[in-house]
Design a protein around this motif. Structure first.
Motif, mmCIF file in Angstrom:
data_model
loop_
_atom_site.group_PDB
_atom_site.id
_atom_site.type_symbol
_atom_site.label_atom_id
_atom_site.label_comp_id
_atom_site.label_asym_id
_atom_site.label_seq_id
_atom_site.Cartn_x
_atom_site.Cartn_y
_atom_site.Cartn_z
ATOM 1 N N LYS A 1 0.812 -1.212 0.000
ATOM 2 C CA LYS A 1 0.000 0.000 0.000
ATOM 3 C C LYS A 1 0.849 1.266 0.000
ATOM 4 O O LYS A 1 0.337 2.374 0.145
ATOM 5 C CB LYS A 1 -0.925 0.008 1.214
ATOM 6 C CG LYS A 1 -1.969 -1.083 1.162
ATOM 7 C CD LYS A 1 -2.865 -1.019 2.362
ATOM 8 C CE LYS A 1 -3.892 -2.133 2.298
ATOM 9 N NZ LYS A 1 -4.736 -2.160 3.485
ATOM 10 N N LEU B 1 -1.460 -0.055 -6.367
ATOM 11 C CA LEU B 1 -1.213 1.224 -5.708
ATOM 12 C C LEU B 1 -2.420 2.125 -5.960
ATOM 13 O O LEU B 1 -3.036 2.069 -7.025
ATOM 14 C CB LEU B 1 0.068 1.870 -6.232
ATOM 15 C CG LEU B 1 1.354 1.129 -5.861
ATOM 16 C CD1 LEU B 1 2.521 1.650 -6.674
ATOM 17 C CD2 LEU B 1 1.630 1.250 -4.369
ATOM 18 N N SER C 1 -2.407 5.528 -1.430
ATOM 19 C CA SER C 1 -1.016 5.090 -1.241
ATOM 20 C C SER C 1 -0.080 6.285 -1.090
ATOM 21 O O SER C 1 0.945 6.183 -0.408
ATOM 22 C CB SER C 1 -0.549 4.223 -2.414
ATOM 23 O OG SER C 1 -1.286 3.027 -2.487
#
Length: 183
Positions: A6, A155, A159
């Protein structure tokens, strides 16, 4: 819980922002060469660069970025109004010289391209200068850039916030500051 998948790693972040900066510079040249033309795709690229850069450098939430007004920005902080914060409390996000430079550059671009119009929304919609962009628009734009850079599709826009927080911790800021101090 924030896991490694993440968060942008340093290489991924560099690749994304090198591409964004390169494309932003090309778009600015095109806009300056033909200022009278409506060049929505070039304007979008420039705005993408500044939105993602500001998020990456401040840890702002998507909703906070999209609802920013010109008057929310101070010399070294961004005021988060109660009505746009996740927890319903007003707060401040402090920033340094890099973010100040980004905000100043974007302000110049905004004046050049949009002129003096009634809205105070920092990142106005292309459809209505008095409305902000949508969350889905920003998510789609990040996915576009991730694909263009060959970066993992897992992502997300959030993120950038996780990466900011992780970077703060890595640089010695306290967990208390990272969790509560920036807004």
């Amino acid at each position: 819980m924030v896991t490694a998948d993440k968060v942008f790693n340093e290489t991924q972040l560099k690749k994304l922002f090198n591409k964004l900066k390169s494309e932003k510079d090309k778009s600015l040249l095109a806009i300056c060469d033909r200022p009278k033309l409506s060049m929505l795709s070039e304007v979008r690229v420039v705005m993408d660069f500044y939105m993602f850069s500001i998020m990456s450098n401040t840890g702002l939430r998507v909703s906070e970025l999209l609802q920013l007004r010109v008057e929310d920005i101070g010399d070294d902080y961004i005021s988060i109004r109660r009505e746009i914060s996740k927890n319903g409390k007003a707060g401040s996000v402090y920033f340094g010289k890099t973010t100040r430079g980004l905000l100043d550059e974007y302000s110049e671009f905004r004046s050049l391209k949009f002129g003096d119009f009634a809205t105070t929304i920092l990142f106005p919609s292309k459809h209505s200068k008095s409305r902000s962009l949508s969350r889905s628009h920003l998510h789609c734009r990040l996915k576009y850039w991730l694909n263009l850079c060959g970066l993992p599709n897992h992502l997300s826009i959030h993120s950038l916030r996780h990466t900011y927080g992780t970077t703060c911790l890595d640089n010695g800021l306290s967990l208390t500051f990272v969790l509560t101090g920036w807004n």
